[in-house]
Write an enzyme that holds these catalytic residues in place. Structure first.
Site, PDB file in Angstrom:
ATOM      1  N   ARG A 171       1.226   4.373  60.037  1.00  0.00           N
ATOM      2  CA  ARG A 171       0.520   3.873  61.205  1.00  0.00           C
ATOM      3  C   ARG A 171       0.603   4.862  62.369  1.00  0.00           C
ATOM      4  O   ARG A 171       1.682   5.177  62.870  1.00  0.00           O
ATOM      5  CB  ARG A 171       1.077   2.511  61.638  1.00  0.00           C
ATOM      6  N   LYS A 226     -21.607   0.192  62.306  1.00  0.00           N
ATOM      7  CA  LYS A 226     -21.391  -1.037  61.535  1.00  0.00           C
ATOM      8  C   LYS A 226     -19.936  -1.044  61.072  1.00  0.00           C
ATOM      9  O   LYS A 226     -19.620  -0.809  59.903  1.00  0.00           O
ATOM     10  CB  LYS A 226     -22.371  -1.120  60.360  1.00  0.00           C
TER      11      LYS A 226
END
Length: 291
Positions: free
Chosen positions: A108, A155
């Site tokens: 992360r 998108k």
């Protein structure tokens, strides 16, 4: 209690398997950050509608996120067709094929790690088109401020804004939430919005504030065929609320009339002639342009 997942086929990183058996890493950046894009292909009787246009939008979204395209168009088509065949075997007359590409798996960190292998997922489902009653009577919508980010043209799988917007209409018993940014129409939670005034179809311009639906180009084409005026420009809230007709468009809704907004009638309160004409031409295009 979570409902059991269907045993329909899905695709994950080169392998087809039952949907309930597919697994991704908890460190996938799509799971951690929503760092990915998606596309939805509508298929009628097993034939994909506007495949090239959907691929162009997927490729554009990938470029915006700097994710390398994991498949050629022919490879995507082969994946989609296998999932369509599985849905047909289960009795689905029309299908939706969902494609998703995330940046991949990494520890992360907000920064984009270089040279990751994208995670590729695809699944099929039955496409449930609007009911005859919705076509004949139109649907209701509510309005809200557009509180989403300013890169709506991507998108992205980061859809929390759209989830919250759609829930506004669910709570109100409406079909969609039509959103406005600084007093101008943007789009609905999961649809593009079209306004008819004086026989002219109007929609917001193609920019970073609106996801350019594949039906953007199609609506323009259909208007050209029918001799209906078409214009992309800033549309005010008042122009929407006093329009002759309002329509929603999306892969699943096709072209759907809106007859009530915030409890008030749109135009005559009944579906109008422009929407009816565009819907008829839409069905003709489906028959002619699907692959």
């Amino acid at each position: 209690m979570n409902a059991p997942l269907p045993d329909s086929l899905c695709y994950l990183n080169g392998t087809f398997s039952p949907l309930g058996e597919a697994k991704v890493s908890v460190l996938d950046r799509g799971f951690i950050f929503g760092d990915g894009v998606y596309e939805v292909l509508p298929a009628y009787e097993g034939r994909i509608f506007r495949f090239a246009q959907h691929m162009a939008r997927l490729e554009r979204s990938l470029r915006e996120l700097r994710i390398p395209s994991p498949h050629s168009r022919d490879e995507w088509l082969a994946i989609a067709r296998r999932l369509i065949a599985d849905q047909q075997a289960r009795g689905a007359r029309h299908q939706l094929i969902y494609l998703q590409v995330t940046r991949g798996v990494a520890l992360r960190d907000h920064a984009m790690p270089p040279d990751l292998t994208p995670t590729v997922f695809a699944m099929g489902s039955e496409m449930k088109l609007p009911t005859p009653a919705q076509r004949e009577q139109g649907v209701s919508c509510v309005t809200a401020d557009d509180f989403r980010w300013r890169k709506a043209h991507i998108k992205s799988t980061s859809l929390l804004g759209s989830v919250l917007a759609r829930q506004i209409s669910v709570d109100a018993g409406a079909v969609e939430t039509i959103m406005f940014r600084d007093g101008f129409l943007s789009e609905a939670a999961a649809s593009n919005v079209w306004v008819v005034r004086g026989g002219v179809v109007m929609g917001p311009p193609k920019d970073n504030l609106v996801l350019e639906g594949v039906r953007y180009g199609l609506i323009e084409e259909l208007c050209g065929q029918a001799g209906i005026g078409f214009e992309l420009r800033r549309v005010t809230r008042d122009e929407v609320l006093t329009a002759d007709e309002v329509m929603l468009s999306s892969a699943g809704k096709e072209v759907l009339p809106v007859t009530t907004i915030d409890g008030q009638p749109v135009g005559t309160g009944k579906p109008g002639p422009v929407c009816a004409r565009l819907h008829a031409l839409y069905q003709q295009a489906v028959a002619e342009q699907s692959v």
